[in-house]
Design a protein around this motif. Sequence first.
Motif, PDB file in Angstrom:
ATOM      1  N   ALA A 136       0.844  -1.202   0.000  1.00 16.24           N
ATOM      2  CA  ALA A 136       0.000   0.000   0.000  1.00 16.24           C
ATOM      3  C   ALA A 136       0.876   1.247   0.000  1.00 16.24           C
ATOM      4  O   ALA A 136       0.580   2.227  -0.700  1.00 16.24           O
ATOM      5  CB  ALA A 136      -0.933  -0.008   1.205  1.00 16.24           C
ATOM      6  N   PHE A 137       1.955   1.233   0.762  1.00 12.21           N
ATOM      7  CA  PHE A 137       2.879   2.367   0.792  1.00 12.21           C
ATOM      8  C   PHE A 137       3.454   2.629  -0.605  1.00 12.21           C
ATOM      9  O   PHE A 137       3.493   3.770  -1.076  1.00 12.21           O
ATOM     10  CB  PHE A 137       4.011   2.095   1.786  1.00 12.21           C
ATOM     11  N   VAL A 138       3.881   1.564  -1.256  1.00 13.53           N
ATOM     12  CA  VAL A 138       4.458   1.693  -2.602  1.00 13.53           C
ATOM     13  C   VAL A 138       3.415   2.254  -3.567  1.00 13.53           C
ATOM     14  O   VAL A 138       3.703   3.153  -4.376  1.00 13.53           O
ATOM     15  CB  VAL A 138       4.988   0.318  -3.086  1.00 13.53           C
ATOM     16  N   ARG A 139       2.193   1.777  -3.453  1.00  5.74           N
ATOM     17  CA  ARG A 139       1.121   2.234  -4.348  1.00  5.74           C
ATOM     18  C   ARG A 139       0.811   3.726  -4.099  1.00  5.74           C
ATOM     19  O   ARG A 139       0.603   4.480  -5.056  1.00  5.74           O
ATOM     20  CB  ARG A 139      -0.130   1.372  -4.142  1.00  5.74           C
ATOM     21  N   VAL A 140       0.785   4.128  -2.832  1.00  8.56           N
ATOM     22  CA  VAL A 140       0.563   5.548  -2.517  1.00  8.56           C
ATOM     23  C   VAL A 140       1.662   6.393  -3.176  1.00  8.56           C
ATOM     24  O   VAL A 140       1.379   7.415  -3.817  1.00  8.56           O
ATOM     25  CB  VAL A 140       0.530   5.799  -0.996  1.00  8.56           C
ATOM     26  N   ALA A 141       2.902   5.961  -3.034  1.00  6.53           N
ATOM     27  CA  ALA A 141       4.014   6.736  -3.605  1.00  6.53           C
ATOM     28  C   ALA A 141       3.860   6.863  -5.121  1.00  6.53           C
ATOM     29  O   ALA A 141       4.040   7.957  -5.680  1.00  6.53           O
ATOM     30  CB  ALA A 141       5.347   6.084  -3.241  1.00  6.53           C
TER      31      ALA A 141
END
Length: 206
Positions: free
Chosen positions: A188-193
């Motif tokens: 999820a963090f990677v997708r937000v970035a």
Amino acid sequence: MAESCAALLTDHPALWKAATEHAFLDQCADGSIAPQQFNTWLVQDYHFVLDFTRLVAGCLMAAPPQDFNALFDGLAALKAELNWFRDKAAERGLELGTARQATCVTYCEFMLGLASQTYGVQATALWAIERAYNEAWQKPGAMASPYGEFADRWGNPGFSDYVLLLAQQADAALDKADGATQAAAQAAFVRVAELEQDFWQMAYAA
Ligand code: MP5
């Protein structure tokens, strides 16, 4: 070792840099941003914040009681923020009913989809989204008028404190979480970035 917000930032430096540094922000800082591009961002971000509000509401459905106060504060701030967006749009003569661009739709669908994830994933995404704006709007330094008001909205010390509190809540959730939640939180963090980077770029695709 459990995943943590600090580790996510140090494990993905290039991705996070791309999420929080963009020509759009540099051009707000030096005043050279084309009004049309700024207005595109403003209208699309209003649509983003509508679904972000639903993400925060979804967090309340999953959060432990000790996390409620921060989420209440977040929702109260969103009430003020949505009214502020309406004021800014009116000042600029912008139509907020304008259709969402594909990038905005993709980001909103991602946020709404988080409701089916465990709280650790939701709390991590919530923190990452707020952290992205907190960092991005501060990085270029003082901004030319009228953009200083925008930089201050997300770069002010009170907002930075809120972002730190969200990190503590996400860390506490991840500390107790199983491997699947930790992996999903990282994803999820990677997708937000990635989506943050796309969102800045969207201003140029009006
Ligand atoms: C935020 C935002 C911060 N407004 N737009 C994007 C694309 N990412 C993050 O959320 P908020 O609710 O304005 O603090």
